[in-house]
Design a protein around this motif. Structure first.
Motif, PDB file in Angstrom:
ATOM      1  N   LEU A  75     104.550   9.258  97.343  1.00  0.00           N
ATOM      2  CA  LEU A  75     105.032   8.550  98.527  1.00  0.00           C
ATOM      3  C   LEU A  75     105.389   9.471  99.682  1.00  0.00           C
ATOM      4  O   LEU A  75     105.590   9.001 100.815  1.00  0.00           O
ATOM      5  CB  LEU A  75     106.261   7.706  98.164  1.00  0.00           C
ATOM      6  CG  LEU A  75     106.059   6.624  97.104  1.00  0.00           C
ATOM      7  CD1 LEU A  75     107.393   5.975  96.759  1.00  0.00           C
ATOM      8  CD2 LEU A  75     105.053   5.580  97.561  1.00  0.00           C
ATOM      9  N   GLY A  76     105.518  10.756  99.407  1.00  0.00           N
ATOM     10  CA  GLY A  76     105.915  11.682 100.450  1.00  0.00           C
ATOM     11  C   GLY A  76     107.396  11.614 100.771  1.00  0.00           C
ATOM     12  O   GLY A  76     107.796  11.779 101.931  1.00  0.00           O
ATOM     13  N   VAL A  77     108.221  11.380  99.750  1.00  0.00           N
ATOM     14  CA  VAL A  77     109.672  11.355  99.933  1.00  0.00           C
ATOM     15  C   VAL A  77     110.294  12.313  98.922  1.00  0.00           C
ATOM     16  O   VAL A  77     109.617  12.821  98.030  1.00  0.00           O
ATOM     17  CB  VAL A  77     110.252   9.931  99.732  1.00  0.00           C
ATOM     18  CG1 VAL A  77     109.632   8.966 100.715  1.00  0.00           C
ATOM     19  CG2 VAL A  77     110.043   9.445  98.300  1.00  0.00           C
ATOM     20  N   THR A  78     111.579  12.563  99.054  1.00  0.00           N
ATOM     21  CA  THR A  78     112.279  13.410  98.091  1.00  0.00           C
ATOM     22  C   THR A  78     112.773  12.549  96.927  1.00  0.00           C
ATOM     23  O   THR A  78     113.096  11.362  97.118  1.00  0.00           O
ATOM     24  CB  THR A  78     113.464  14.113  98.744  1.00  0.00           C
ATOM     25  OG1 THR A  78     114.312  13.139  99.380  1.00  0.00           O
ATOM     26  CG2 THR A  78     112.977  15.104  99.810  1.00  0.00           C
ATOM     27  N   PRO A  79     112.833  13.105  95.713  1.00  0.00           N
ATOM     28  CA  PRO A  79     113.241  12.313  94.546  1.00  0.00           C
ATOM     29  C   PRO A  79     114.629  11.688  94.683  1.00  0.00           C
ATOM     30  O   PRO A  79     114.889  10.638  94.068  1.00  0.00           O
ATOM     31  CB  PRO A  79     113.198  13.326  93.399  1.00  0.00           C
ATOM     32  CG  PRO A  79     112.201  14.352  93.830  1.00  0.00           C
ATOM     33  CD  PRO A  79     112.386  14.462  95.321  1.00  0.00           C
ATOM     34  N   ASP A  80     115.519  12.299  95.463  1.00  0.00           N
ATOM     35  CA  ASP A  80     116.860  11.739  95.574  1.00  0.00           C
ATOM     36  C   ASP A  80     116.894  10.443  96.374  1.00  0.00           C
ATOM     37  O   ASP A  80     117.930   9.784  96.450  1.00  0.00           O
ATOM     38  CB  ASP A  80     117.830  12.762  96.165  1.00  0.00           C
ATOM     39  CG  ASP A  80     117.479  13.173  97.591  1.00  0.00           C
ATOM     40  OD1 ASP A  80     116.355  12.888  98.053  1.00  0.00           O
ATOM     41  OD2 ASP A  80     118.343  13.804  98.244  1.00  0.00           O
ATOM     42  N   ARG A  81     115.770  10.056  96.944  1.00  0.00           N
ATOM     43  CA  ARG A  81     115.689   8.781  97.664  1.00  0.00           C
ATOM     44  C   ARG A  81     115.174   7.649  96.787  1.00  0.00           C
ATOM     45  O   ARG A  81     115.014   6.527  97.255  1.00  0.00           O
ATOM     46  CB  ARG A  81     114.789   8.918  98.899  1.00  0.00           C
ATOM     47  CG  ARG A  81     115.326   9.829  99.987  1.00  0.00           C
ATOM     48  CD  ARG A  81     114.435   9.786 101.215  1.00  0.00           C
ATOM     49  NE  ARG A  81     114.363   8.433 101.768  1.00  0.00           N
ATOM     50  CZ  ARG A  81     113.477   8.041 102.689  1.00  0.00           C
ATOM     51  NH1 ARG A  81     112.551   8.884 103.104  1.00  0.00           N
ATOM     52  NH2 ARG A  81     113.488   6.802 103.152  1.00  0.00           N
ATOM     53  N   LEU A  82     114.941   7.934  95.509  1.00  0.00           N
ATOM     54  CA  LEU A  82     114.366   6.941  94.608  1.00  0.00           C
ATOM     55  C   LEU A  82     115.375   6.486  93.562  1.00  0.00           C
ATOM     56  O   LEU A  82     116.178   7.274  93.075  1.00  0.00           O
ATOM     57  CB  LEU A  82     113.142   7.517  93.894  1.00  0.00           C
ATOM     58  CG  LEU A  82     111.950   7.904  94.770  1.00  0.00           C
ATOM     59  CD1 LEU A  82     110.902   8.608  93.942  1.00  0.00           C
ATOM     60  CD2 LEU A  82     111.352   6.674  95.447  1.00  0.00           C
ATOM     61  N   ALA A  83     115.311   5.209  93.239  1.00  0.00           N
ATOM     62  CA  ALA A  83     116.057   4.659  92.101  1.00  0.00           C
ATOM     63  C   ALA A  83     115.144   3.684  91.391  1.00  0.00           C
ATOM     64  O   ALA A  83     114.509   2.836  92.035  1.00  0.00           O
ATOM     65  CB  ALA A  83     117.330   3.961  92.571  1.00  0.00           C
ATOM     66  N   LEU A  84     115.049   3.817  90.073  1.00  0.00           N
ATOM     67  CA  LEU A  84     114.161   2.971  89.282  1.00  0.00           C
ATOM     68  C   LEU A  84     114.962   1.966  88.462  1.00  0.00           C
ATOM     69  O   LEU A  84     116.152   2.154  88.207  1.00  0.00           O
ATOM     70  CB  LEU A  84     113.293   3.825  88.354  1.00  0.00           C
ATOM     71  CG  LEU A  84     112.142   4.561  89.030  1.00  0.00           C
ATOM     72  CD1 LEU A  84     112.582   5.932  89.514  1.00  0.00           C
ATOM     73  CD2 LEU A  84     110.937   4.674  88.117  1.00  0.00           C
ATOM     74  N   GLY A  85     114.270   0.911  88.052  1.00  0.00           N
ATOM     75  CA  GLY A  85     114.912  -0.106  87.237  1.00  0.00           C
ATOM     76  C   GLY A  85     113.887  -0.999  86.598  1.00  0.00           C
ATOM     77  O   GLY A  85     112.668  -0.762  86.681  1.00  0.00           O
ATOM     78  N   THR A  86     114.351  -2.055  85.942  1.00  0.00           N
ATOM     79  CA  THR A  86     113.472  -2.964  85.216  1.00  0.00           C
ATOM     80  C   THR A  86     112.831  -3.957  86.186  1.00  0.00           C
ATOM     81  O   THR A  86     113.263  -5.096  86.316  1.00  0.00           O
ATOM     82  CB  THR A  86     114.257  -3.704  84.125  1.00  0.00           C
ATOM     83  OG1 THR A  86     115.414  -4.317  84.716  1.00  0.00           O
ATOM     84  CG2 THR A  86     114.698  -2.746  83.047  1.00  0.00           C
ATOM     85  N   GLY A  87     111.792  -3.489  86.837  1.00  0.00           N
ATOM     86  CA  GLY A  87     111.121  -4.289  87.851  1.00  0.00           C
ATOM     87  C   GLY A  87     111.854  -4.192  89.173  1.00  0.00           C
ATOM     88  O   GLY A  87     113.034  -3.823  89.234  1.00  0.00           O
ATOM     89  N   SER A  88     111.158  -4.535  90.258  1.00  0.00           N
ATOM     90  CA  SER A  88     111.816  -4.479  91.563  1.00  0.00           C
ATOM     91  C   SER A  88     112.974  -5.460  91.642  1.00  0.00           C
ATOM     92  O   SER A  88     113.961  -5.213  92.338  1.00  0.00           O
ATOM     93  CB  SER A  88     110.808  -4.754  92.681  1.00  0.00           C
ATOM     94  OG  SER A  88     110.171  -6.008  92.502  1.00  0.00           O
ATOM     95  N   VAL A  89     112.893  -6.560  90.880  1.00  0.00           N
ATOM     96  CA  VAL A  89     113.997  -7.524  90.902  1.00  0.00           C
ATOM     97  C   VAL A  89     115.230  -6.932  90.242  1.00  0.00           C
ATOM     98  O   VAL A  89     116.369  -7.164  90.686  1.00  0.00           O
ATOM     99  CB  VAL A  89     113.584  -8.854  90.233  1.00  0.00           C
ATOM    100  CG1 VAL A  89     113.319  -8.668  88.755  1.00  0.00           C
ATOM    101  CG2 VAL A  89     114.639  -9.919  90.453  1.00  0.00           C
ATOM    102  N   GLY A  90     115.048  -6.120  89.184  1.00  0.00           N
ATOM    103  CA  GLY A  90     116.190  -5.450  88.573  1.00  0.00           C
ATOM    104  C   GLY A  90     116.849  -4.483  89.540  1.00  0.00           C
ATOM    105  O   GLY A  90     118.076  -4.392  89.609  1.00  0.00           O
ATOM    106  N   VAL A  91     116.033  -3.765  90.294  1.00  0.00           N
ATOM    107  CA  VAL A  91     116.575  -2.841  91.290  1.00  0.00           C
ATOM    108  C   VAL A  91     117.313  -3.611  92.385  1.00  0.00           C
ATOM    109  O   VAL A  91     118.370  -3.191  92.862  1.00  0.00           O
ATOM    110  CB  VAL A  91     115.450  -1.977  91.894  1.00  0.00           C
ATOM    111  CG1 VAL A  91     116.006  -1.043  92.961  1.00  0.00           C
ATOM    112  CG2 VAL A  91     114.752  -1.171  90.809  1.00  0.00           C
TER     113      VAL A  91
END
Length: 371
Positions: A75-91
Motif C-alpha cells: 500500500l505504500g504506508v508504514t506498518p504502524d498505520r495498519l490494524a488487522l482484525g476479523t474482517g473489515s467489519v471486525g475492525v
C-alpha cells in the motif's frame, strides 16, 4: 431473576446473513446472496494454509507482523498505520469502540451496510441514518447537515453495499474538509478492487494528511478469503494503535495470516479473476437494463434491483429458479434485492428470470409473475 443485559445489547437488530443455496434434484442451484468470490482458492494459497495448519497447536503472531509488513509495502504506508482484525467489519467494531460511547452519534447513509447500526449500538451510541439520494447514492450534503455536536464518526461506504454506486473522489474531499477535525470519517472500501469508475473515491489519497480519516479494506471479496475473516484499516498511528489495543487478542488465525501472505504473492492471478468478475458484472447490469429493470451503477461484485413492496416476491421468483439472492425488506422506501455476480451459468439464469419480471420502472410495485 435472569442476568440483566445492557440496554444497547437488548436493542440490537439481528444481522441477516445470505442464505445458502439448497440442494435440488431438478437443477443446479447457486448462492448469490453473500457477495462471495465464486472462484476456488488458488493452489498456492491452499498449500500455504495447509503448511500453516501443521502448527495449529501454537498461537498466531498477535501483532500480525509479517502480514502488516507485506501489506504496508503493497500500500505504500508504514506498518504502524495498519490494524488487522476479523474482517473489515471486525475492525470497524474495534474502531468505533475506541472513539464512541453513550450519547454519541454516528452518521451513515441508509440503506447501506447492514452491520453499521449494530456496530454503532454496541458502543452505546446512536446511529443517524441519512436516506440515499437519486441513483441509490450517498447524499453527502444531507449527511453533512446531519453532523452535529454529538457526532463522533461518519461512515462512507464506497461502493455502497447493497446498492452499488461508488462515491466520487472530489465530492468526498469536499465533504471531509467540511467535517470538523475531531469527527472520524471512515471510508469503507471493502469492494475497492472491483471499482472501474475513474472518478471514484481513492480512500488512501483522502486519508493522506488527514488524521481523522480511516480507510477500511478486506481480503474477503477480491482475494477470496471470506472464510478466513481478515480485514484491516489504514489510519494515523495513534488511531491504529487504539484499534489494536481494543481488538481481540490472536483474532487473525495462523492459517488466515498464511493465506493473506500467499494471496499477496499471487495478487496478479487474483486480480485477473477480479477483472473477469467485473466483465461479468457489467454484462449483468447491461442485460438487466435491456430487460427493462432499473439498476443503478454497480461498482462492486454485485448488482442492486430496486423492488419496493415487491421485494419478497422478486426474491422468491429467483429462488424458484434455483438462485438464492439477498432481499432487503423493511417496509420502507428503498427496499430491493442484491444479486452477487457469480458463475457464468448463474448470471445467465439471472437474466432468464429477469426477462419474466417485466419492466420495473423505478420499483416493482406489484409481485412479479411466477417462473
Amino acid at each position: 431473576m435472569p442476568v440483566p443485559l445492557r440496554p444497547a445489547v437488548s436493542a440490537l437488530p439481528a444481522y441477516v446473513a445470505g442464505r445458502p443455496a439448497p440442494e435440488r434434484g431438478d437443477l443446479v442451484t447457486y448462492k448469490l446472496s453473500s457477495n462471495e468470490n465464486p472462484f476456488a482458492p488458488l493452489p498456492e494459497v491452499l498449500d500455504a494454509v495447509a503448511e500453516a495448519s501443521r502448527a495449529m497447536n501454537r498461537y498466531p503472531d498477535i501483532a500480525n507482523t509479517r502480514v502488516a509488513e507485506a501489506l504496508a509495502a503493497r500500500l505504500g504506508v508504514t506498518p504502524d498505520r495498519l490494524a488487522l482484525g476479523t474482517g473489515s467489519v471486525g475492525v470497524l467494531y474495534h474502531l468505533l469502540q475506541a472513539v464512541c460511547g453513550p450519547d454519541d452519534e454516528v452518521v451513515h447513509a441508509w440503506r447501506s451496510f447492514e452491520a453499521y447500526p449494530i456496530s454503532v449500538l454496541l458502543t452505546g451510541a446512536r446511529w443517524v441514518g441519512v436516506p440515499l439520494g437519486p441513483g441509490a447514492e450517498h447524499d453527502l450534503d444531507a449527511m453533512l447537515a446531519a453532523v452535529g455536536p454529538r457526532t463522533r464518526a461518519v461512515l462512507l461506504c464506497s461502493p455502497n453495499n447493497p446498492t452499488g454506486p461508488a462515491l466520487r473522489h472530489d465530492e468526498v474531499l469536499r465533504f471531509v474538509d467540511a467535517v470538523p477535525d475531531d469527527v472520524l470519517v471512515v471510508v469503507d472500501e471493502a469492494y475497492v478492487e472491483f471499482v472501474t469508475d475513474p472518478a471514484a473515491v481513492r480512500g488512501l489519497e483522502v486519508a493522506e494528511g488527514r488524521d481523522n480519516v480511516v480507510v477500511l479494506r478486506t481480503f474477503s471479496k477480491a482475494y477470496g478469503l471470506a472464510g478466513f475473516r481478515v480485514g484491516y484499516c489504514v489510519a494515523e498511528p495513534r488511531l491504529a494503535q487504539a484499534v489494536r489495543s481494543v481488538a481481540l487478542p490472536f483474532g487473525v488465525s495462523l492459517p488466515a495470516q498464511a493465506a493473506v501472505l500467499a494471496s499477496l504473492e499471487q495478487e496478479d492471478a487474483l486480480l485477473a479473476r477480479v477483472a473477469e468478475l467485473v466483465e461479468r458484472r457489467d454484462a449483468l447490469v447491461a442485460g438487466l437494463r435491456e430487460r427493462g429493470l432499473d439498476v443503478p451503477d454497480a461498482q462492486g461484485n454485485f448488482v442492486w434491483l430496486p423492488a419496493g413492496p415487491g421485494t419478497t416476491a422478486v426474491a422468491e421468483t429467483f429462488a424458484d429458479a434455483g438462485l438464492v439472492v439477498r432481499p432487503y425488506v423493511s417496509g420502507q422506501p428503498g427496499d430491493g434485492v442484491r444479486i452477487t455476480v457469480g458463475e457464468t451459468e448463474a448470471n445467465a439464469r439471472v437474466l432468464e428470470v429477469a426477462a419474466r419480471l417485466g419492466r420495473a420502472g423505478t420499483e416493482l410495485s406489484e409481485p412479479p409473475p411466477t417462473v
